[in-house]
Design a protein around this motif. Sequence first.
Motif, PDB file in Angstrom:
ATOM      1  N   VAL A  98       0.746  -1.196  -0.144  1.00  0.00           N
ATOM      2  CA  VAL A  98      -0.108  -0.035  -0.073  1.00  0.00           C
ATOM      3  C   VAL A  98       0.948   1.334   0.014  1.00  0.00           C
ATOM      4  O   VAL A  98       1.982   1.251   0.887  1.00  0.00           O
ATOM      5  N   PRO A  99       0.597   2.279  -0.952  1.00  0.00           N
ATOM      6  CA  PRO A  99       1.612   3.576  -0.992  1.00  0.00           C
ATOM      7  C   PRO A  99       1.271   4.379   0.360  1.00  0.00           C
ATOM      8  O   PRO A  99       0.296   4.265   1.050  1.00  0.00           O
ATOM      9  N   PRO A 100       2.426   4.799   0.629  1.00  0.00           N
ATOM     10  CA  PRO A 100       2.408   5.646   2.257  1.00  0.00           C
ATOM     11  C   PRO A 100       1.643   6.709   2.168  1.00  0.00           C
ATOM     12  O   PRO A 100       1.129   7.243   2.947  1.00  0.00           O
ATOM     13  N   THR A 101       1.091   7.251   0.945  1.00  0.00           N
ATOM     14  CA  THR A 101       0.105   8.384   0.793  1.00  0.00           C
ATOM     15  C   THR A 101      -1.159   7.899   1.397  1.00  0.00           C
ATOM     16  O   THR A 101      -2.027   8.691   1.878  1.00  0.00           O
ATOM     17  N   TYR A 102      -1.448   6.637   1.500  1.00  0.00           N
ATOM     18  CA  TYR A 102      -2.709   6.318   1.990  1.00  0.00           C
ATOM     19  C   TYR A 102      -2.661   6.337   3.533  1.00  0.00           C
ATOM     20  O   TYR A 102      -3.723   6.961   4.037  1.00  0.00           O
ATOM     21  N   LEU A 103      -1.749   5.821   4.326  1.00  0.00           N
ATOM     22  CA  LEU A 103      -1.590   6.147   5.674  1.00  0.00           C
ATOM     23  C   LEU A 103      -1.269   7.641   5.797  1.00  0.00           C
ATOM     24  O   LEU A 103      -2.005   8.368   6.736  1.00  0.00           O
ATOM     25  N   ALA A 104      -0.646   8.694   5.103  1.00  0.00           N
ATOM     26  CA  ALA A 104      -0.684  10.066   5.346  1.00  0.00           C
ATOM     27  C   ALA A 104      -1.912  10.814   5.131  1.00  0.00           C
ATOM     28  O   ALA A 104      -2.227  11.772   5.974  1.00  0.00           O
ATOM     29  N   GLY A 105      -2.591  10.108   4.176  1.00  0.00           N
ATOM     30  CA  GLY A 105      -4.102  10.852   4.023  1.00  0.00           C
ATOM     31  C   GLY A 105      -4.891  10.590   5.139  1.00  0.00           C
ATOM     32  O   GLY A 105      -5.516  11.413   5.355  1.00  0.00           O
ATOM     33  N   LEU A 106      -5.007   9.399   5.812  1.00  0.00           N
ATOM     34  CA  LEU A 106      -5.635   9.191   6.889  1.00  0.00           C
ATOM     35  C   LEU A 106      -5.473  10.083   8.177  1.00  0.00           C
ATOM     36  O   LEU A 106      -6.167  10.625   8.649  1.00  0.00           O
ATOM     37  N   VAL A 107      -4.110  10.019   8.212  1.00  0.00           N
ATOM     38  CA  VAL A 107      -3.698  10.749   9.421  1.00  0.00           C
ATOM     39  C   VAL A 107      -3.808  12.410   9.485  1.00  0.00           C
ATOM     40  O   VAL A 107      -4.395  13.011  10.259  1.00  0.00           O
ATOM     41  N   LEU A 108      -3.310  12.705   8.095  1.00  0.00           N
ATOM     42  CA  LEU A 108      -3.302  14.245   8.083  1.00  0.00           C
ATOM     43  C   LEU A 108      -4.918  14.679   7.834  1.00  0.00           C
ATOM     44  O   LEU A 108      -5.338  15.694   8.398  1.00  0.00           O
ATOM     45  N   PHE A 109      -5.449  13.982   6.951  1.00  0.00           N
ATOM     46  CA  PHE A 109      -7.050  14.831   6.558  1.00  0.00           C
ATOM     47  C   PHE A 109      -7.899  14.309   7.939  1.00  0.00           C
ATOM     48  O   PHE A 109      -8.653  15.205   8.073  1.00  0.00           O
ATOM     49  N   SER A 110      -7.727  13.243   8.592  1.00  0.00           N
ATOM     50  CA  SER A 110      -8.574  13.049   9.772  1.00  0.00           C
ATOM     51  C   SER A 110      -8.359  14.387  10.874  1.00  0.00           C
ATOM     52  O   SER A 110      -9.248  15.024  11.347  1.00  0.00           O
ATOM     53  N   GLY A 111      -7.390  14.557  10.987  1.00  0.00           N
ATOM     54  CA  GLY A 111      -6.657  15.733  12.052  1.00  0.00           C
ATOM     55  C   GLY A 111      -7.146  16.819  11.456  1.00  0.00           C
ATOM     56  O   GLY A 111      -7.714  17.726  12.149  1.00  0.00           O
ATOM     57  N   PHE A 112      -6.873  17.067  10.244  1.00  0.00           N
ATOM     58  CA  PHE A 112      -7.464  18.655   9.597  1.00  0.00           C
ATOM     59  C   PHE A 112      -8.790  18.804   9.760  1.00  0.00           C
ATOM     60  O   PHE A 112      -9.155  19.747  10.205  1.00  0.00           O
ATOM     61  N   PHE A 113      -9.503  17.719   9.556  1.00  0.00           N
ATOM     62  CA  PHE A 113     -10.937  17.951   9.276  1.00  0.00           C
ATOM     63  C   PHE A 113     -11.475  17.932  10.612  1.00  0.00           C
ATOM     64  O   PHE A 113     -12.583  18.550  11.026  1.00  0.00           O
ATOM     65  N   MET A 114     -11.022  17.252  11.806  1.00  0.00           N
ATOM     66  CA  MET A 114     -11.493  17.586  13.098  1.00  0.00           C
ATOM     67  C   MET A 114     -11.113  18.848  13.775  1.00  0.00           C
ATOM     68  O   MET A 114     -11.820  19.472  14.300  1.00  0.00           O
ATOM     69  N   LEU A 115     -10.093  19.453  13.118  1.00  0.00           N
ATOM     70  CA  LEU A 115      -9.573  20.829  13.631  1.00  0.00           C
ATOM     71  C   LEU A 115     -10.557  21.744  12.763  1.00  0.00           C
ATOM     72  O   LEU A 115     -11.300  22.813  13.723  1.00  0.00           O
TER      73      LEU A 115
END
Length: 443
Positions: A98-115
């Motif tokens: 699985v490309p690392p962008t999948y992990l990065a997308g989960l972490v970054l986007f979930s935190g960003f949208f919660m903020l």
Amino acid sequence: MTTDQAPSREPAPLSAWLFPAAAIAATTTAFCKQFTPFYHFHSTIIFVVAAFVSSLLILPVWKLRPELFQKARSTAIVTLCIWACTALSYLLFARHSVPPTYLAGLVLFSGFFMLVGVAASGSPRSIAVIFVMIAIIYLIYLARYVQHFGFLFPPKSLVDQFDFPDLFGDIFGLSSDPEADRVDLYVTQYQNVGRFLALGALAATMLIGNVRRRWVLGWMLVAATFVMVLWVGGRGALLALAVSISIAVGRSRPVKTLVLIVATALLASGALLVLAKVNFYIGIPVIDRTIDEIQHPNPRLRGPILEYLFAKLKDEPYSIILGRGLGMFPVELGRPTPDWLIARPITGYPHNVILEALYEIGIGGMALFIVLIMIPIKRAWAIWASLNQDEFFVFQLYIFHLALLMVSGALAYSYDFYFVLGLTIGTLRQAAGGVSKKAVQAS
């Protein structure tokens, strides 16, 4: 000699435009990839611009209303632990597939949208207005559909010739070609329409100021939306709307609320029977689709996917300890490798975030995710009787999206849920602060 001077106009306070602007930008960011008309105007560009504006407004909101972001230690700790579990499972089992962008997308986007969700909690009514506008736009599209085809739902004589999405998607200008970039949006279009019609009904009910009118017109609107969503075929939206309405029982006037809910269900059922009687040659898409899925199992749909998941967990029960790796479910299912939302549309997923977390990040990650989604429910329960109309509407939004998460959610792609989670946490923080101030004044 004196001259009359025009009275100086006081400048509007910063909060008068900052909170609505933050709410509008954040809501646009969270839902623009699901709003079909935006795909005719480069939805990714709209997403990037709205996300940029939302990120710029987080700091001013934080400075003006720091209490929105305070006392969120438990939420932050649980979220960080979930990220740690996902990163561990990815590094151990999925980094080669699985490309690392999948992990990065989960972490970054979930935190960003919660903020940005917390930042948007200063203006729930702006969010409600957006949902009402989206629902109106979709109703206009449905009217165009009727004008173009001569019916809202395909007669039985056409069911064997055309699939319902084939007719329904045409009015939005979407392609049914399997090689098309947005064929996933084409196939699930009825779900998006049903969902936003339901959200529009909840929002319109909240915006009705007069209590008596809200009781009468609101429940009539919800009943009509129930019928429309049922005919459109949005099963997840039907369930989410029913659950979000049911939490009104016991909030205030429990007997009256229960009677109105029962009356709404009876009216909706009666309306469907009348429509079915008058137009006996018309099928109800949500029922036809469900029966067809049961009689002709499709490996791309929920039933076979869940059978595969349970079979894998039964054959390899030890895998639930650390999971099988973030993003490995679609890979092992034989679907395209997942990536972040902007790069590639969603592929195979279990349609239930709890089961997906158990499969991919293990029982510890699943338990942490359950704790995360229970935090707003626990906080709302503590101040349940003091929630005002706006605050209760936000909690209804949370329950609505939580129900969707259980029947069609994806761990890494449900950015709208993370947004509503942050929105609810910020709103309940304000509500709890108001309760505390009233308690101090009373003493």
